[in-house]
Every structure is written in C-alpha cells, then in structure tokens.
Design an enzyme around this catalytic site. Structure first.
Site, short mmCIF file in Angstrom:
data_model
loop_
_atom_site.label_atom_id
_atom_site.label_comp_id
_atom_site.label_asym_id
_atom_site.label_seq_id
_atom_site.Cartn_x
_atom_site.Cartn_y
_atom_site.Cartn_z
N LYS A 18 40.49 64.28 73.23
CA LYS A 18 39.76 63.01 73.40
C LYS A 18 40.08 62.04 72.26
CE LYS A 18 38.24 65.29 76.82
NZ LYS A 18 39.13 66.38 77.28
N HIS B 176 19.28 44.50 82.29
CA HIS B 176 20.43 43.77 82.83
C HIS B 176 21.12 43.03 81.70
CE1 HIS B 176 22.84 41.32 85.56
NE2 HIS B 176 22.53 40.29 84.79
N GLY C 83 46.00 68.39 83.31
CA GLY C 83 47.25 67.72 83.63
C GLY C 83 47.10 66.22 83.77
#
Length: 500
Positions: free
Chosen positions: A60, A474, A205
């Site tokens: 990562k 929001h 993969g």
C-alpha cells in the site's frame, strides 16, 4: 543433530510459532496475565508476519506512489498548467530506488514498533525455525548459530502464515529469479520493468498490475479464468476490467499456459510465456522483461513436522481446526492464514481476540469463528470494498427470502463528481420484507471506507431504510447511502434487466 543442546527442554507456559498479526498481541496479553518470560515467540524472519513485512504495509506504500503518478498524469483535467508536452508521467521520472527506500523505511518503523512492544512487555523472542518432535514439544534451529534447542509448553499457538506459490510451469526453474518474480521479490526491484506480465487476475495481481502500469511499465495480465476477480459479481468484475483497460493494461484471459522460456531474440534477456488462447488454438507467446507470478499462496507448514505434534493438515497443507481454533492436538491452537479460509490480516487479528477471550476469560461466553463478518478491500484505484453476501450466491445463502438488489453508479454521487472520481458503482443486497442489509459492495473512491460504514450498520442491526433516512453531512461520500436505496428492485427483475 550435532548442534542439539544436550540438556532438559526449556519449558514455557505458552509458545507461539510465527509472529503474524495475531501473535504479538496474544503474546502480550498472555504475558500480562501470567508474568514475564511465560511466553516465547519463535520467528523465522521478521516480527509482524506478511502484513508488515511483505503484504499490506509495503504494497500500500508503493500503491500510494502509483496514485501520485496517476494524479500527476491527470493534472490538466483540474486546470493545472502542464509542465511539459507529455500528457503522462515522463519516461525516467519514476525513481524505483526512492520508492523502495520510502517503503523500506515505513516497514522498518512498523517492525521496530512491534519488536519494542514485545521486549517491553517481557515476551521472549527466539529467531529461528521450529519443528515438532512430539506433542507440545518443539526444536528450534537458531538463525544466528544453527544450534538446536528443545522447548516444551503447556499450550502452543501456530501463526506461521503463508508464502507466495511458485510457478509449476515447465521451464520455470530455468528463468532468472530476478525476472520471474513473486509478490515479495517484485518489491525488491530498483529498476522499473519495461514489460511486465502478471500471471493471475486476483487481488494481488490486479493491485501490482495497476501500480506498475501507473509507474510506466507496459503490463499484460494473463489468467486461466475468463474473468478477473472470479469471486465478485459479474457486473462488478466487468466494471473493474473496463477501468483497467482504460488505463491501457492488456489482458489475455481464459488461456492455457504451457511453459516459460528464456528469450534473447531482441538482443536483451527476456522471458517468454507460451500459451494457447483456446483448447483448440495454436501456440502463442508474450515477451516480457519480467513476470510476476501471482496465483495464490501456500501454507508454511512443510517445515513444522506437524504430524509429530499430533496436528492434522488438509490436502493443501493447511492446519485443520474447529470453530474455536483448536487443532487436532490437545493444547495446540492455530491463527491466521495457515489454517486456510479468508487470508486477511483482520481475520488473523480476530483470531487473536477469540483466543484471548477463551483462554484468559474462561468464564466469559466463548467466542468462535462461526458466522463472523469477513469484510475486505481490494486496493486497486478505485478501491473495491465488500461485506456480506454477493448477489451470485444470495439465493443459496438465504433460500426462500424475498431479495432486493440496489445498484447506483458513482457518477451519481456528488462528492465523487466534485473530485472527478466518478468511476465505479455501489451495490446492496437486502431482505425485502425485514429490510435487513445482507451484503454490500462499493467499487469507487474510498470504497473500503464506505463499505465499513455499511458494515457498522449491519453490526448494529440497522435497516436499510434507516440509512436512507439518516442525515449525513454534505458533501460527503457517506451521503450516497441516502440515495442508493431508491434503486431497489426485486432480484428477479434486477437479473432480467441486467441481461438486457
């Protein structure tokens, strides 16, 4: 045997073989309950197992570098003036040595932190390879000296994990290991592969294929299956397939792989994968500078002499256990990937929680692996997060129930539009009568985080209508969970429309 120490075996209350994600926290918990030097960890290589050393942390970290290159290549879409005439990452702009150095530094810090915690807590650590010589009786061959030492314990825990499977194709043994790579050795490269073949269209993969394509390699994914990510619903895997295709990753799927060959026809050493596109087709080949073999993992049990400890393995070498993680040997338990099943770090950590509860709190309700949630995230970009049941097996899992399916493209999510990350979709499976959420998939920006929100709702027994009617801030990705449920259809109607 000449290096065996001739003395009585040293006894510990607990011995843990391997140090994956379950081992260090369990060792610390056992030591806190029973005193320092009550617990021994035997580790062959590095504390932290696959996740810290070869899996989650390093991959990562590298994927973040790939994301940076991808963002650079899209700068003009966001109104950032181009710095040169090339609409992608320029050749030579990627420094693999720096990427590797950054990755190694983070891995070293994570590993060091785990080692320090064990030392402070009073856990003994022996670096070497262990094997059973009898019930709850092991011999450890020390890495530093090669000397063998015998140990016994009241209870033993096995957390030795898995390793990448090796290619069994004819010719594989003749290929330079620097060109025939696995998920560990590919991260040791200091130069970018010019042409990379990725064998295997599963999670590992796909993550590496996209990473190296973004860094500048030409990439072809090959596989025996007709699809990528075979366990996912067809429309989800097809969506990701098209995304990767738009990044100019090539595919050769549904093929029959025949052999690997060395090739010097172009003047520089290359590897050739020879295959048949169909059972009746003629032979073809793909040339590459490197091949990544990413077709699965095998358990680290071949060195354990498990049978001498009374421990049974299945036909693939995984350790057999019950829902309480007990092996077939009295007082011996297993944790993590080496027992088979879902091979995720968080599952290994949950194994630790099960054993900690059952061993240190015997009067508490027993925990088990039965019916536990198995969330996961595939770190392609965008991410693929999933929890619960898939559409393709919902009828088998929940026979007789009224099933509804909702699907919504990410291009309808305000936050995704604003950040121009509109790729992907989200999908939910619910009980049409009770409104129970049975499964959820998000292929989209921060798909793993959105999935985790739905998982929390499922853990809390929330109905889908409660998410539909909730007030989310929001503009956030979370508010997409207001709108998804407007697209619910009966499963049969959904299947019929999907075929049209």
């Amino acid at each position: 045997m000449l290096n065996r120490l001739i003395m009585d075996p040293k006894h510990y209350k607990f011995i843990i073989l391997g140090s994956g994600q379950a081992a260090p926290p369990l060792a610390q918990a056992l030591t806190a309950a029973h005193g320092k030097q009550s617990t021994l960890i035997v580790e062959k290589a590095f504390i932290g197992g696959t996740c810290i050393n070869y899996g989650c942390t390093p991959t990562k970290t590298m994927i973040a570098s790939g994301r940076a290159a991808y963002t650079y290549s899209r700068r003009e879409e966001f109104g950032i003036r181009k710095f040169n005439s090339i609409p992608r990452v320029p050749d030579g702009a990627v420094d693999m040595a720096v990427i590797k150095e950054r990755m190694a530094k983070i891995v070293k810090n994570f590993r060091g932190s785990s080692e320090d915690k064990l030392k402070i807590s009073g856990v003994d650590v022996q670096y070497g390879e262990a094997r059973f010589i009898g019930p709850k009786n092991i011999v450890v061959t020390a890495n530093a000296t090669g000397r063998e030492t015998e140990y016994t314990a009241d209870q033993i825990f096995i957390n030795t994990g898995c390793r990448p499977a090796e290619s069994q194709l004819p010719g594989a043994s003749k290929i330079d290991p620097k060109r025939l790579l696995n998920s560990t050795t590919i991260m040791e490269l200091t130069e970018l592969p010019r042409k990379l073949i990725v064998v295997g269209a599963g999670y590992v993969g796909l993550e590496f294929a996209q990473l190296f394509k973004r860094l500048g390699s030409d990439v072809t994914i090959v596989g025996r299956s007709e699809t990528i990510l075979a366990r996912e619903d067809e429309n989800v895997s097809n969506e990701l397939f098209m995304m990767l295709g738009r990044e100019e990753i090539d595919f050769e799927l549904g093929i029959i792989m025949l052999r690997l060959e060395n090739d010097k026809s172009l003047g520089t050493p290359r590897v050739s994968l020879v295959y048949k596109p169909t059972p009746l087709g003629g032979h073809k080949s793909i040339l590459a500078t490197h091949i990544l073999w990413a077709t699965g993992r095998v358990p680290n049990t071949d060195m354990l002499d498990a049978a001498k400890g009374g421990i049974q393995l299945d036909e693939k070498g995984f350790i057999k256990c019950d829902e309480y993680l007990k092996t077939t040997a009295e007082g011996v338990y297993v944790m993590g990937d080496v027992k088979g099943g879902p091979a995720f770090t968080h599952i290994s950590y949950d194994d630790f929680r099960i054993l900690k509860n059952n061993i240190l709190s015997p009067d508490a309700p027993k925990l088990s692996t039965k019916n536990r949630m198995v969330p996961y995230t595939v770190y392609t970009d965008p991410q693929l997060g999933h929890i619960g049941v898939h559409e393709h097996d919902v009828r088998k899992t929940y026979p007789g129930r009224k099933i509804k399916v909702a699907q919504m493209p990410m291009k309808w999510v305000a936050r995704a539009i604003e950040t121009d990350e509109k790729r992907g979709l989200m999908k939910a499976i619910v009980d049409g009568d009770t409104e129970e959420i049975l499964g959820f998939t998000c292929l989209g920006i921060e798909g793993g985080e959105i999935m985790s929100m739905v998982q929390i709702a499922m853990m809390g027994g929330l109905k889908y209508s409660q998410l539909r009617d909730a007030t989310f801030a929001h503009p956030t990705l979370a508010e997409s969970l207001n709108n998804l449920w407007a697209h619910l259809e009966d499963l049969q109607e959904y299947e019929d429309s999907d075929k049209e």
